[in-house]
Design an enzyme around this catalytic site. Structure first.
Site, PDB file in Angstrom:
ATOM      1  NE  ARG A   1       5.375 -40.680  21.003  1.00  0.00           N
ATOM      2  CZ  ARG A   1       4.362 -40.746  20.151  1.00  0.00           C
ATOM      3  NH1 ARG A   1       4.499 -40.254  18.945  1.00  0.00           N
ATOM      4  NH2 ARG A   1       3.212 -41.299  20.501  1.00  0.00           N
TER       5      ARG A   1
ATOM      6  CD  GLU B   1      -1.006 -21.522  15.660  1.00  0.00           C
ATOM      7  OE1 GLU B   1      -1.973 -22.059  16.225  1.00  0.00           O
ATOM      8  OE2 GLU B   1       0.130 -22.027  15.706  1.00  0.00           O
TER       9      GLU B   1
ATOM     10  CE  LYS C   1       5.185 -31.736  16.850  1.00  0.00           C
ATOM     11  NZ  LYS C   1       4.942 -30.291  16.663  1.00  0.00           N
TER      12      LYS C   1
ATOM     13  CG  HIS D   1     -19.028  -5.838  22.777  1.00  0.00           C
ATOM     14  ND1 HIS D   1     -20.170  -5.063  22.822  1.00  0.00           N
ATOM     15  CD2 HIS D   1     -18.561  -5.724  21.501  1.00  0.00           C
ATOM     16  CE1 HIS D   1     -20.412  -4.543  21.632  1.00  0.00           C
ATOM     17  NE2 HIS D   1     -19.439  -4.928  20.803  1.00  0.00           N
TER      18      HIS D   1
ATOM     19  CB  CYS E   1       4.501 -42.182  26.680  1.00  0.00           C
ATOM     20  SG  CYS E   1       3.749 -41.731  28.231  1.00  0.00           S
TER      21      CYS E   1
ATOM     22  CG  ASN F   1       1.990 -43.943  24.061  1.00  0.00           C
ATOM     23  OD1 ASN F   1       1.435 -43.128  24.791  1.00  0.00           O
ATOM     24  ND2 ASN F   1       2.025 -43.808  22.746  1.00  0.00           N
ATOM     25  N   GLY F   2      -0.204 -44.956  26.513  1.00  0.00           N
ATOM     26  CA  GLY F   2      -1.662 -45.067  26.445  1.00  0.00           C
ATOM     27  C   GLY F   2      -2.247 -45.007  27.838  1.00  0.00           C
TER      28      GLY F   2
ATOM     29  CD  GLU G   1       2.453 -25.131  22.029  1.00  0.00           C
ATOM     30  OE1 GLU G   1       2.363 -24.300  21.094  1.00  0.00           O
ATOM     31  OE2 GLU G   1       2.322 -26.345  21.857  1.00  0.00           O
TER      32      GLU G   1
ATOM     33  CE  LYS H   1       2.419 -22.520  18.058  1.00  0.00           C
ATOM     34  NZ  LYS H   1       1.901 -23.428  17.091  1.00  0.00           N
TER      35      LYS H   1
ATOM     36  CD1 TRP I   1       3.280 -34.794  28.753  1.00  0.00           C
ATOM     37  CD2 TRP I   1       1.365 -35.932  28.933  1.00  0.00           C
ATOM     38  NE1 TRP I   1       2.271 -33.886  28.933  1.00  0.00           N
ATOM     39  CE2 TRP I   1       1.090 -34.548  29.050  1.00  0.00           C
ATOM     40  CE3 TRP I   1       0.309 -36.834  29.017  1.00  0.00           C
ATOM     41  CZ2 TRP I   1      -0.199 -34.058  29.240  1.00  0.00           C
ATOM     42  CZ3 TRP I   1      -0.972 -36.347  29.211  1.00  0.00           C
ATOM     43  CH2 TRP I   1      -1.218 -34.966  29.317  1.00  0.00           C
TER      44      TRP I   1
HETATM   45  O1  M6R Z   1      -0.617 -33.738  15.646  1.00  0.00           O
HETATM   46  P1  M6R Z   1      -1.796 -32.833  15.593  1.00  0.00           P
HETATM   47  O2  M6R Z   1      -1.704 -31.820  14.511  1.00  0.00           O
HETATM   48  O3  M6R Z   1      -3.116 -33.572  15.541  1.00  0.00           O
HETATM   49  O4  M6R Z   1      -1.768 -32.036  16.966  1.00  0.00           O
HETATM   50  C1  M6R Z   1      -2.784 -31.147  17.316  1.00  0.00           C
HETATM   51  C2  M6R Z   1      -2.378 -30.285  18.487  1.00  0.00           C
HETATM   52  O5  M6R Z   1      -2.090 -31.055  19.604  1.00  0.00           O
HETATM   53  C3  M6R Z   1      -1.144 -29.420  18.166  1.00  0.00           C
HETATM   54  O6  M6R Z   1      -1.351 -28.641  17.025  1.00  0.00           O
HETATM   55  C4  M6R Z   1      -0.814 -28.490  19.353  1.00  0.00           C
HETATM   56  O7  M6R Z   1      -1.827 -27.559  19.534  1.00  0.00           O
HETATM   57  C5  M6R Z   1       0.532 -27.807  19.113  1.00  0.00           C
HETATM   58  N1  M6R Z   1       1.462 -28.216  20.117  1.00  0.00           N
HETATM   59  C6  M6R Z   1       0.472 -26.322  19.178  1.00  0.00           C
HETATM   60  O8  M6R Z   1       1.697 -25.755  18.870  1.00  0.00           O
END
Ligand code: M6R
Length: 605
Positions: free
Chosen positions: A27, A478, A600, A501, A2, A99-100, A485, A482, A75
């Site tokens: 956000r 990673e 984010k 396995h 948010c 937010n929260g 996502e 990506k 969000w």
């Molecule tokens: O702000 P942060 O680095 O703590 O965030 C951690 C994860 O939420 C963040 O890296 C998330 O996995 C990314 N959206 C991946 O691309």
């Protein structure tokens, strides 16, 4: 999670709020809304499911010269994605954004008989109802009373209809920053919305009440004492939060990696060796440590895994990489001899923050690697090594990841020297390679067209596998995050030798397998594993440094990355994998920067 914004000043506020929400949209983007305090008509509310652009359209006909207002981009947590559940929430004279999560909202509804005042399913509206219930004309007294009843995290901006041109704000855990400027007073979830107003800002202290006037902001603790918060300066320029000609922030941020690395590494190198004194990190920090615990989430955690592979192999110091949300509930083995390294781009991820607090309670010193200056994680850590990636707006993290790896490498080198494990010559060589990482990335970016074609080939896949060994396996983790996502393709990362396995049962005709093979010492083993999938019909894309592997019995396509010293191929590999995910998402016509269901900055547990 948010984004919130509030402004009171001398200019019409509607567009200020909507423009600010567009900056904060990463956000959360389930719905958006604004509340304007109009001198004639009182509070005017406009809210809408969907992205900020839809709110902008819906608010077009709203000719209002109000100069004070609040805005929110959501969000969803409590209550579905509907207009009614969108913020701001209004009950009686009170309108607010949040937010929260208010954890005890059900108890509050019962205890204070609020059921009939509520129209939405949100926890937030309960706070508005409670404020309205207790409000007798004194905003600060009411806020103080209500906040004492709330459990959970909150950043709240509140307007009272009978108090024109003022915004009140208070927070616990959830972030908020504020600034005074020539144009007025502004508050927001993060800096990106503040940059157009001022380079000087302050972090709103927890459990303090802010009264925002047109020309100043008053901060008071809950006893009514005035507090002067420390002013911070942001060195991000206004263009750094704009797309700058790129179709998406993600592509821009992938291309920004060479400068981001340069800004992060160069100031920390003196006479060819790591120099962390100006970050307030003395050699003493590392002298007596016997182990390292790395705590992070998502991509940041994957950067920790790269650090672990290099530190354990080069320094022989044990490193545990912990998923923050798991660390908190497993009674971790950690003590004052363990150095905790926390990685976070935003510095606000709640799971990471709570894990940091637990590590400190167990006596461990915390060194955090954080991108956002003044963020909660940075403020609560014993030491901070800021990465200087600049604002990262795309939800998918790219430049933050490679600078986190570079910061881990700086620490590796420093620890190796302090503990006498690395010779000065070895350390110099390592740092020289690190300084060259930007150039490797530049070269790799030159392969974008080739990668775009490959993405076109995999865009229709439903499942895809990444395989690798050693550090290439950590890169696979990673890469698959990506791709999932932003392209919504089911992707899995597997240690190449582990496929047989069980998981190899999923390999059939034309299933794409992206194999990463940069580790010379396990080359032949990976090739065998690749052949195992190839002979079962997989469509193999090979990312490697070796031209000789470009053989149709091994792979269908090869992406040849620049040859580097051990541990430095990660920079080229990262770029290739980021570009594969980017182009695949783009080829599918998806919103690359704002993938579904995500936000984010993850400020809920
Ligand atoms: O702000 P942060 O680095 O703590 O965030 C951690 C994860 O939420 C963040 O890296 C998330 O996995 C990314 N959206 C991946 O691309």
């Amino acid at each position: 999670m948010c984004g919130i914004i509030g402004f009171t000043g001398n200019e019409p506020v509607k567009d200020i709020l909507i423009d600010g929400l567009a900056q904060l949209e990463y956000r959360g983007y389930d719905s958006a809304g604004i509340a304007l305090m109009d001198k004639k008509d009182g509070i005017i509310l406009k809210k809408k499911t969907g992205k900020v652009a839809e709110l902008r359209e819906a608010a077009e006909g709203l000719n209002c010269d109000a100069t004070c207002g609040i805005g929110h981009t959501r969000w969803a947590t409590h209550g579905g994605v509907t207009d009614i559940n969108a913020h701001p929430h209004r009950v009686g004279k009170v309108v607010l954004i949040h937010n929260g999560i208010i954890e005890n909202y059900r108890e509050l509804i019962k205890e204070y008989g609020l059921k009939n005042s509520l129209k939405s399913e949100t926890d937030t509206e309960v706070v508005a109802a409670l404020l309205d219930k207790f409000y007798e004309g004194n905003p600060k007294k009411t806020i103080k009373e209500v906040v004492s009843k709330l459990a959970g995290s909150f950043a709240l901006c509140i307007m009272f209809e009978d108090v024109p041109e003022k915004i009140y704000a208070i927070r616990n855990v959830s972030p908020m920053v504020a600034a005074e400027s020539d144009r007025g007073s502004i508050i927001a979830s993060d800096l990106t919305a503040l940059i157009p107003f001022s380079k000087e800002y302050f972090v709103v202290p927890e459990y303090h009440i802010l009264t925002m006037y047109k020309d100043s902001i008053k901060v008071e603790d809950l006893k009514g004492n005035t507090v002067i918060p420390e002013k911070l300066t942001v060195n991000w320029d206004i263009n750094s939060a704009k797309k700058g000609g790129y179709p998406y922030f993600m592509l821009k941020e992938i291309h920004e990696q060479p400068e981001a690395l340069e800004r992060t590494v160069a100031p920390r190198v003196k006479d060819g060796l790591p120099f962390l004194k100006e970050d307030g990190i003395d050699d003493e920090v590392f002298k007596d440590i016997t182990g390292i615990s790395v705590i992070a989430c998502g991509t940041a955690m994957h950067a920790g895994l790269v650090g672990k592979a290099a530190i354990e192999s080069m320094l022989r110091i044990p490193v545990n990489v912990e998923i923050a949300s798991e660390f908190r509930y497993k009674d971790p083995i950690i003590d004052e001899k363990t150095l905790t390294i926390v990685l976070s781009q935003s510095g606000e991820t709640i799971d990471t923050l709570e894990a940091l607090r637990l590590a400190q309670r167990k006596g461990s010193k915390v060194l955090s690697i954080v991108n956002v200056k003044g963020s909660t994680i940075a403020r609560e850590s014993d030491y901070v090594l800021y990465t200087h990636a600049g604002p990262e707006i795309a939800v998918a993290s790219t430049k933050a990841y490679t600078v986190q790896i570079s910061a881990m490498y700086l620490l590796l080198c420093k620890i190796g020297l302090v503990k006498g494990i690395l010779s000065t010559d070895d350390a110099r060589k390592f740092i020289k390679n690190l300084e060259g990482a930007g150039e490797i990335i530049e070269k790799t970016l030159g392969m974008a067209n080739n990668i775009e074609q490959i993405a076109n080939h995999i865009k229709n896949a439903t499942d895809l596998f990444y395989i690798g060994r050693g550090i290439d396996y950590t890169m696979s983790l990673e890469a698959s995050l990506k791709l999932k996502e932003i392209s919504y393709i089911h992707a899995e990362a597997y240690a190449a030798g582990e496929l047989k396995h069980g998981t190899i049962a999923l390999i059939s005709e034309n299933v794409p397998v992206i194999a990463i093979a940069t580790e010379k010492d396990v080359y032949s083993k990976v090739i065998s594993n690749i052949k195992e999938v190839k002979s079962r019909g997989a469509y193999v894309i090979l990312v490697s440094t070796d031209d000789e592997l470009n053989d149709s019995s091994i792979c269908d396509k090869q992406i040849r990355i620049p040859e580097t010293e051990k541990y430095f191929s990660v920079f080229a590999t990262a770029v290739v994998l980021q570009l594969i995910a980017y182009y695949t998402s783009d080829a599918k016509g998806l919103d690359v920067d704002k993938p579904r269901n995500l936000a984010k900055s993850v400020t809920v547990e």
